[in-house]
Scaffold this motif. Structure first.
Motif, PDB file in Angstrom:
ATOM      1  N   LYS A   1      22.542 -14.297 -16.930  1.00  0.00           N
ATOM      2  CA  LYS A   1      21.631 -13.597 -17.826  1.00  0.00           C
ATOM      3  C   LYS A   1      22.138 -12.998 -19.012  1.00  0.00           C
ATOM      4  O   LYS A   1      21.434 -13.415 -20.023  1.00  0.00           O
ATOM      5  CB  LYS A   1      21.218 -12.353 -17.163  1.00  0.00           C
TER       6      LYS A   1
ATOM      7  N   PRO B   1      33.207 -13.045 -13.087  1.00  0.00           N
ATOM      8  CA  PRO B   1      34.000 -12.968 -14.353  1.00  0.00           C
ATOM      9  C   PRO B   1      34.693 -11.573 -14.211  1.00  0.00           C
ATOM     10  O   PRO B   1      35.675 -11.375 -14.859  1.00  0.00           O
ATOM     11  CB  PRO B   1      33.157 -13.038 -15.440  1.00  0.00           C
ATOM     12  N   LYS B   2      33.827 -10.546 -13.493  1.00  0.00           N
ATOM     13  CA  LYS B   2      34.226  -9.227 -13.433  1.00  0.00           C
ATOM     14  C   LYS B   2      35.077  -8.955 -12.095  1.00  0.00           C
ATOM     15  O   LYS B   2      35.524  -7.843 -12.140  1.00  0.00           O
ATOM     16  CB  LYS B   2      33.202  -8.255 -13.692  1.00  0.00           C
TER      17      LYS B   2
ATOM     18  N   CYS C   1      24.809 -26.516 -14.057  1.00  0.00           N
ATOM     19  CA  CYS C   1      23.855 -25.651 -14.565  1.00  0.00           C
ATOM     20  C   CYS C   1      23.710 -26.300 -15.949  1.00  0.00           C
ATOM     21  O   CYS C   1      24.597 -26.668 -16.473  1.00  0.00           O
ATOM     22  CB  CYS C   1      24.683 -24.419 -14.596  1.00  0.00           C
TER      23      CYS C   1
ATOM     24  N   SER D   1      24.053 -11.268 -10.327  1.00  0.00           N
ATOM     25  CA  SER D   1      25.317 -11.091 -11.076  1.00  0.00           C
ATOM     26  C   SER D   1      26.009 -12.214 -11.405  1.00  0.00           C
ATOM     27  O   SER D   1      26.218 -13.055 -10.195  1.00  0.00           O
ATOM     28  CB  SER D   1      26.006  -9.827 -10.369  1.00  0.00           C
TER      29      SER D   1
ATOM     30  N   ARG E   1      32.039 -17.892 -10.138  1.00  0.00           N
ATOM     31  CA  ARG E   1      32.200 -17.669 -11.668  1.00  0.00           C
ATOM     32  C   ARG E   1      33.066 -16.117 -11.543  1.00  0.00           C
ATOM     33  O   ARG E   1      33.986 -15.981 -12.027  1.00  0.00           O
ATOM     34  CB  ARG E   1      31.098 -17.224 -12.335  1.00  0.00           C
TER      35      ARG E   1
ATOM     36  N   MET F   1      19.597 -23.473 -21.761  1.00  0.00           N
ATOM     37  CA  MET F   1      18.729 -22.722 -21.197  1.00  0.00           C
ATOM     38  C   MET F   1      17.960 -21.710 -22.159  1.00  0.00           C
ATOM     39  O   MET F   1      16.621 -21.554 -21.963  1.00  0.00           O
ATOM     40  CB  MET F   1      19.796 -21.764 -20.667  1.00  0.00           C
TER      41      MET F   1
ATOM     42  N   SER G   1      23.607 -26.170 -20.002  1.00  0.00           N
ATOM     43  CA  SER G   1      24.269 -25.514 -21.047  1.00  0.00           C
ATOM     44  C   SER G   1      23.697 -24.241 -21.455  1.00  0.00           C
ATOM     45  O   SER G   1      22.260 -24.021 -21.426  1.00  0.00           O
ATOM     46  CB  SER G   1      24.653 -26.239 -21.904  1.00  0.00           C
TER      47      SER G   1
END
Ligand SMILES: Nc1ncnc2c1ncn2[C@@H]1O[C@H](COP(=O)(O)OS(=O)(=O)O)[C@@H](OP(=O)(O)O)[C@H]1O
Ligand SMILES: Nc1ncnc2c1ncn2[C@@H]1O[C@H](COP(=O)(O)OP(=O)(O)O)[C@@H](O)[C@H]1O
Length: 219
Positions: A55, A158-159, A197, A51, A156, A203, A199
């Protein structure tokens, strides 16, 4: 009559495979005809990773890039499918297995329709991903491992789910108190280079190059 083992939706769905007296009906227009029409080859790009590994970002960026090249793609996103097709499933190992099985079957239909199907799910178990691979004709299952370190995904957040998992408010969260089995033989691995990472477009570019090289973007 079908038989079921265990209880719950995953067990019931697994039992549904036991129907008798069913026959395969062949249609005159086949996969090769559809591929010629679309000028591409149907396949499944299966994106797996923790997560927050990126993805959905990769799936959407890749979908947009293929669209701009006039290639027909469709994204199956784990989070989104859990609002409909898979809304009866939770996150036990058994439910995750059933989740992946269903999405694998749907992805197989999309590939048979001639589309480039982009499936984006944590899919933490190697055996479940391998079962999906086994459903597809040779070489048309392309496993993409989004290999981002847990610390990156967690930073990160985000959630806010990692925060909840660390606080013990979500049990069985992948990477925290539930397993993630990295692929052993994936077609594409995306990882950090010199601590950063790639960009989203880099990817997606990595996947597009693979599809081009293997001839999926022509009929
Ligand atoms: N316990 C637990 N573990 C992991 N993930 C959790 C959990 N609970 C909720 N979520 C949210 O569900 C999204 C993952 O769904 P998937 O269908 O991809 O999961 S799986 O493949 O069946 O493991 C995942 O979305 P992504 O962050 O996009 O991966 C989370 O938002
Ligand atoms: N290549 C990237 N570089 C920097 N940030 C990214 C990259 N890919 C995704 N992100 C960010 O990381 C977070 C998680 O991405 P997301 O695609 O939702 O991951 P997942 O679907 O694996 O949970 C989002 O805030 C997203 O904007």
């Amino acid at each position: 009559m079908g038989s079921t083992t265990g209880t719950g939706p995953a067990a019931a769905a697994a039992g549904a495979g036991a129907a008798n007296n069913i026959f395969w009906h062949e249609c005159p227009v086949g996969r090769a005809d559809r591929q010629r029409l679309l000028k591409q080859k149907g396949c499944v790009v299966w994106i797996t990773g923790l997560s927050g590994s990126g993805k959905s970002t990769l799936a959407c960026t890749l979908g947009r890039e293929l669209h701009s090249r006039r290639k027909l793609a469709y994204v199956l996103d784990g989070d989104n499918l859990r609002h409909g097709l898979n809304k009866d499933l939770a996150f036990s190992a058994q439910d995750r297995t059933e989740n992946i099985r269903r999405v694998g079957e749907v992805a197989k239909l999309f590939a048979d329709a001639g589309l480039i199907c982009i499936a984006s799910l944590i899919s933490p178990y190697r055996r479940d991903r391998d079962s999906c691979r086994a459903m597809l004709p040779d070489a048309s299952f392309i496993e993409v491992f989004l290999n981002m370190p847990l610390e990156v995904c967690e930073s990160r957040d985000p959630k806010g789910l990692y925060k909840l998992a660390r606080a013990g408010k979500i049990k069985g969260f992948t990477g925290i108190d539930d397993p993630y089995e990295p692929p052993l033989n994936c077609e594409i691995e995306i990882k950090q280079e010199e601590g950063s990472c790639p960009s989203p477009s880099a990817m997606a570019g990595q996947v597009v190059s693979y599809l081009e090289e293997k001839g999926f973007l022509e009929d």
